[in-house]
Scaffold this motif. Structure first.
Motif, PDB file in Angstrom:
ATOM      1  N   PRO A 124       0.827  -1.217   0.000  1.00  0.00           N
ATOM      2  CA  PRO A 124       0.000   0.000   0.000  1.00  0.00           C
ATOM      3  C   PRO A 124       0.861   1.266   0.000  1.00  0.00           C
ATOM      4  O   PRO A 124       1.890   1.325   0.667  1.00  0.00           O
ATOM      5  CB  PRO A 124      -0.798  -0.111   1.303  1.00  0.00           C
ATOM      6  CG  PRO A 124      -0.766  -1.565   1.662  1.00  0.00           C
ATOM      7  CD  PRO A 124       0.550  -2.074   1.170  1.00  0.00           C
ATOM      8  N   TYR A 125       0.412   2.257  -0.732  1.00  0.00           N
ATOM      9  CA  TYR A 125       1.037   3.582  -0.715  1.00  0.00           C
ATOM     10  C   TYR A 125       0.067   4.620  -0.168  1.00  0.00           C
ATOM     11  O   TYR A 125       0.439   5.453   0.651  1.00  0.00           O
ATOM     12  CB  TYR A 125       1.476   3.971  -2.128  1.00  0.00           C
ATOM     13  CG  TYR A 125       1.958   5.405  -2.240  1.00  0.00           C
ATOM     14  CD1 TYR A 125       3.190   5.781  -1.712  1.00  0.00           C
ATOM     15  CD2 TYR A 125       1.181   6.386  -2.869  1.00  0.00           C
ATOM     16  CE1 TYR A 125       3.637   7.095  -1.801  1.00  0.00           C
ATOM     17  CE2 TYR A 125       1.612   7.695  -2.963  1.00  0.00           C
ATOM     18  CZ  TYR A 125       2.844   8.056  -2.433  1.00  0.00           C
ATOM     19  OH  TYR A 125       3.273   9.359  -2.514  1.00  0.00           O
ATOM     20  N   LEU A 126      -1.191   4.555  -0.608  1.00  0.00           N
ATOM     21  CA  LEU A 126      -2.211   5.503  -0.161  1.00  0.00           C
ATOM     22  C   LEU A 126      -3.492   4.741   0.126  1.00  0.00           C
ATOM     23  O   LEU A 126      -4.090   4.157  -0.788  1.00  0.00           O
ATOM     24  CB  LEU A 126      -2.453   6.560  -1.251  1.00  0.00           C
ATOM     25  CG  LEU A 126      -3.582   7.569  -1.009  1.00  0.00           C
ATOM     26  CD1 LEU A 126      -3.242   8.467   0.183  1.00  0.00           C
ATOM     27  CD2 LEU A 126      -3.829   8.412  -2.264  1.00  0.00           C
ATOM     28  N   GLU A 127      -3.878   4.714   1.392  1.00  0.00           N
ATOM     29  CA  GLU A 127      -5.155   4.096   1.749  1.00  0.00           C
ATOM     30  C   GLU A 127      -6.286   4.865   1.067  1.00  0.00           C
ATOM     31  O   GLU A 127      -6.186   6.079   0.872  1.00  0.00           O
ATOM     32  CB  GLU A 127      -5.345   4.132   3.270  1.00  0.00           C
ATOM     33  CG  GLU A 127      -4.326   3.305   4.050  1.00  0.00           C
ATOM     34  CD  GLU A 127      -4.628   1.825   4.046  1.00  0.00           C
ATOM     35  OE1 GLU A 127      -5.799   1.461   3.787  1.00  0.00           O
ATOM     36  OE2 GLU A 127      -3.707   1.024   4.310  1.00  0.00           O
ATOM     37  N   PRO A 128      -7.371   4.203   0.701  1.00  0.00           N
ATOM     38  CA  PRO A 128      -8.464   4.911   0.018  1.00  0.00           C
ATOM     39  C   PRO A 128      -8.925   6.134   0.804  1.00  0.00           C
ATOM     40  O   PRO A 128      -9.143   6.068   2.013  1.00  0.00           O
ATOM     41  CB  PRO A 128      -9.564   3.849  -0.060  1.00  0.00           C
ATOM     42  CG  PRO A 128      -8.826   2.547  -0.058  1.00  0.00           C
ATOM     43  CD  PRO A 128      -7.641   2.763   0.834  1.00  0.00           C
ATOM     44  N   GLU A 129      -9.021   7.255   0.113  1.00  0.00           N
ATOM     45  CA  GLU A 129      -9.496   8.476   0.749  1.00  0.00           C
ATOM     46  C   GLU A 129     -10.369   9.256  -0.226  1.00  0.00           C
ATOM     47  O   GLU A 129     -10.177   9.197  -1.437  1.00  0.00           O
ATOM     48  CB  GLU A 129      -8.336   9.347   1.224  1.00  0.00           C
ATOM     49  CG  GLU A 129      -7.469   9.916   0.135  1.00  0.00           C
ATOM     50  CD  GLU A 129      -6.384  10.853   0.680  1.00  0.00           C
ATOM     51  OE1 GLU A 129      -6.214  11.951   0.114  1.00  0.00           O
ATOM     52  OE2 GLU A 129      -5.705  10.468   1.650  1.00  0.00           O
ATOM     53  N   ILE A 130     -11.336   9.978   0.322  1.00  0.00           N
ATOM     54  CA  ILE A 130     -12.251  10.787  -0.484  1.00  0.00           C
ATOM     55  C   ILE A 130     -11.877  12.249  -0.319  1.00  0.00           C
ATOM     56  O   ILE A 130     -11.736  12.747   0.804  1.00  0.00           O
ATOM     57  CB  ILE A 130     -13.715  10.560  -0.055  1.00  0.00           C
ATOM     58  CG1 ILE A 130     -14.133   9.116  -0.327  1.00  0.00           C
ATOM     59  CG2 ILE A 130     -14.647  11.517  -0.794  1.00  0.00           C
ATOM     60  CD1 ILE A 130     -15.500   8.760   0.212  1.00  0.00           C
ATOM     61  N   ILE A 152      -1.395   5.534  -8.604  1.00  0.00           N
ATOM     62  CA  ILE A 152      -2.546   6.104  -7.909  1.00  0.00           C
ATOM     63  C   ILE A 152      -3.797   5.720  -8.690  1.00  0.00           C
ATOM     64  O   ILE A 152      -3.858   5.917  -9.910  1.00  0.00           O
ATOM     65  CB  ILE A 152      -2.441   7.638  -7.821  1.00  0.00           C
ATOM     66  CG1 ILE A 152      -1.136   8.054  -7.133  1.00  0.00           C
ATOM     67  CG2 ILE A 152      -3.648   8.216  -7.085  1.00  0.00           C
ATOM     68  CD1 ILE A 152      -1.028   7.633  -5.696  1.00  0.00           C
ATOM     69  N   PHE A 153      -4.782   5.155  -8.014  1.00  0.00           N
ATOM     70  CA  PHE A 153      -6.075   4.861  -8.628  1.00  0.00           C
ATOM     71  C   PHE A 153      -6.991   6.058  -8.403  1.00  0.00           C
ATOM     72  O   PHE A 153      -7.168   6.516  -7.270  1.00  0.00           O
ATOM     73  CB  PHE A 153      -6.680   3.601  -8.021  1.00  0.00           C
ATOM     74  CG  PHE A 153      -5.823   2.375  -8.204  1.00  0.00           C
ATOM     75  CD1 PHE A 153      -5.535   1.895  -9.471  1.00  0.00           C
ATOM     76  CD2 PHE A 153      -5.297   1.703  -7.107  1.00  0.00           C
ATOM     77  CE1 PHE A 153      -4.737   0.769  -9.646  1.00  0.00           C
ATOM     78  CE2 PHE A 153      -4.506   0.578  -7.271  1.00  0.00           C
ATOM     79  CZ  PHE A 153      -4.220   0.113  -8.547  1.00  0.00           C
ATOM     80  N   VAL A 154      -7.568   6.573  -9.482  1.00  0.00           N
ATOM     81  CA  VAL A 154      -8.372   7.789  -9.427  1.00  0.00           C
ATOM     82  C   VAL A 154      -9.789   7.478  -9.895  1.00  0.00           C
ATOM     83  O   VAL A 154      -9.996   7.058 -11.035  1.00  0.00           O
ATOM     84  CB  VAL A 154      -7.772   8.900 -10.313  1.00  0.00           C
ATOM     85  CG1 VAL A 154      -8.598  10.189 -10.190  1.00  0.00           C
ATOM     86  CG2 VAL A 154      -6.315   9.161  -9.952  1.00  0.00           C
ATOM     87  N   GLU A 155     -10.742   7.692  -9.019  1.00  0.00           N
ATOM     88  CA  GLU A 155     -12.168   7.538  -9.337  1.00  0.00           C
ATOM     89  C   GLU A 155     -12.775   8.935  -9.325  1.00  0.00           C
ATOM     90  O   GLU A 155     -12.874   9.570  -8.284  1.00  0.00           O
ATOM     91  CB  GLU A 155     -12.832   6.650  -8.290  1.00  0.00           C
ATOM     92  CG  GLU A 155     -14.329   6.496  -8.426  1.00  0.00           C
ATOM     93  CD  GLU A 155     -14.940   5.794  -7.219  1.00  0.00           C
ATOM     94  OE1 GLU A 155     -16.165   5.943  -7.010  1.00  0.00           O
ATOM     95  OE2 GLU A 155     -14.204   5.116  -6.475  1.00  0.00           O
ATOM     96  N   ARG A 156     -13.180   9.427 -10.504  1.00  0.00           N
ATOM     97  CA  ARG A 156     -13.598  10.819 -10.602  1.00  0.00           C
ATOM     98  C   ARG A 156     -14.954  11.009 -11.289  1.00  0.00           C
ATOM     99  O   ARG A 156     -15.264  12.110 -11.762  1.00  0.00           O
ATOM    100  CB  ARG A 156     -12.534  11.643 -11.315  1.00  0.00           C
ATOM    101  CG  ARG A 156     -12.166  11.144 -12.710  1.00  0.00           C
ATOM    102  CD  ARG A 156     -11.308  12.164 -13.481  1.00  0.00           C
ATOM    103  NE  ARG A 156     -10.015  12.456 -12.900  1.00  0.00           N
ATOM    104  CZ  ARG A 156      -9.725  13.614 -12.308  1.00  0.00           C
ATOM    105  NH1 ARG A 156     -10.646  14.553 -12.190  1.00  0.00           N
ATOM    106  NH2 ARG A 156      -8.510  13.813 -11.818  1.00  0.00           N
ATOM    107  N   SER A 157     -15.766   9.967 -11.356  1.00  0.00           N
ATOM    108  CA  SER A 157     -17.045  10.083 -12.062  1.00  0.00           C
ATOM    109  C   SER A 157     -17.974  11.102 -11.422  1.00  0.00           C
ATOM    110  O   SER A 157     -18.860  11.656 -12.080  1.00  0.00           O
ATOM    111  CB  SER A 157     -17.742   8.722 -12.130  1.00  0.00           C
ATOM    112  OG  SER A 157     -17.971   8.221 -10.824  1.00  0.00           O
TER     113      SER A 157
END
Length: 380
Positions: A124-130, A152-157
């Motif tokens: 892990p590098y960055l725990e999921p954050e909003i 980095i996984f980016v969810e931007r919908s």
């Protein structure tokens, strides 16, 4: 599994061997840690035609760093510099020089992407954050890959503001004309001796990629140096990561030179696609971008090797653009000299006319050109 996932998102399956359990929709952005983000932004705008998109820094509440976001069509660069001594960004720049820190991947579920990759062995590098503001929210997560590079996984919908929360629109008076760059075709990682298979297995096991093609030291060698490479791709083919490692040669290869000056594994080059490579390269050359040149003799028999092409040979010869063909078509490509003071990161410009390969027929001429540059630096 990959067919089902991609079909539900209307994504074509180009690499059916890939499991594609995430799945990945494309490259969201590439973040580079740089010594002076303001000046670097001016370079990418003036020389490369990127457009200003967003900014974060003291004026937006950040106290330790500043970031400028640039965009050209589907390519987005984030240039980040530290504002204070100490910390990870300063340490990264001191060790590596300017370079790619994060390859951010666009996904429809950043939390799931994190959970799926971590349970398969990713660190892990960055725990999921909003991150949220008046324009909506973006969900981020991240994992480590080779060297100090991260994904980095980016969810931007659910977001319609400038770049992401924490940034504001950047609207300077100066805007250079775009140069016709469309999207990131592939990004190449250099890793150390005997590490190529380890990282290819990482992408297969952790991210569901499959090998698209491989090259050994018989394919990529000159009188002096050699390297080996495997290309890993996700199912829809939008994300392609060639992984290079050194091979035994009489002198120091370009991969060894990179690792020496970067102090470890990292991103060697970004391949940026265009629909008109002659115009793009002409514009870039006129703006001061320097490209590697192959001997004029390369063009004497190139059409005998690759067959008929749509373009006239003369402008390709004038610009130094290389040509190669595979079973599905041909491609045109050219490589810059290193764009930084250290001989590390460079950029490839590529135009595909059906071909899905990576220019195997150009390797010998290209790497001899790289060796001439190495010789001038005293590192061959």
């Amino acid at each position: 599994m990959s067919t089902k996932d991609n079909t539900s998102l209307n994504l074509p399956v180009e690499n059916p061997e890939a499991e594609d359990f995430l799945p990945l929709l494309g490259t969201d952005h590439v973040e580079l840690y740089v010594g002076n983000a303001k000046q670097a932004a001016h370079y990418y705008m003036s020389a490369w035609g990127f457009q200003p998109e967003a900014y974060a820094g003291l004026e937006t509440g950040l106290k330790d760093r500043v970031s400028y976001v640039l965009r050209q069509d589907k390519i987005r660069l984030v240039l980040t510099s530290p504002l204070k001594p100490g910390g990870d960004i300063n340490r990264h720049i001191e060790r590596h020089g300017d370079g790619v820190k994060a390859i951010a991947l666009w996904v429809d579920d950043a939390r799931k992407s994190f959970e799926e990759t971590v349970k398969r062995g990713a660190e892990p590098y960055l725990e999921p954050e909003i991150r949220e503001d008046d324009n909506g929210k973006v969900t981020l997560s991240g994992i480590h890959t080779y060297g100090e590079t991260v994904h980095i996984f980016v969810e931007r919908s659910g977001y319609d503001g400038p770049f992401m929360p924490g940034y504001r629109a950047w609207e300077p008076h100066y805007r250079a004309e775009p140069t016709g760059l469309k999207y990131i075709d592939h990004m190449v990682g250099n890793v150390g001796w005997n590490e190529m298979n380890k990282w290819c297995e990482f992408y297969a096991k952790v991210m569901g990629f499959a090998q698209l093609i491989s090259f050994d030291d018989k394919d990529i060698s000159t009188e002096y140096t050699a390297l080996m490479s495997k290309v890993m791709s996700n199912g829809n083919g939008r994300i392609k990561f060639p992984i290079n490692e050194p091979a035994e040669g009489r002198k120091k290869s370009q991969i060894e030179e990179y690792i020496e000056f970067y102090n470890g594994a990292g991103v060697q080059h970004m391949a940026l696609a265009t629909d008109n490579i002659i115009k793009t390269v002409s514009d870039l050359r006129d703006r001061g971008v320097e490209f590697l040149r192959v001997p004029a003799t390369y063009y004497e028999d190139v059409l005998d090797r690759v067959g008929e092409i749509d373009e006239k040979l003369e402008p390709l010869r004038d610009l130094g653009i290389l040509i190669d063909r595979d079973e599905e078509g041909y491609l045109l490509q050219i490589f810059t000299k290193p764009i930084l003071d250290r001989p590390t990161l460079f950029i490839e410009i590529i135009q595909r006319k059906g071909a899905r390969s990576f220019g195997k027929g150009n390797f010998k001429a290209l790497f001899e050109a790289i060796e001439r540059e190495q010789e001038s630096r005293g590192t061959l």
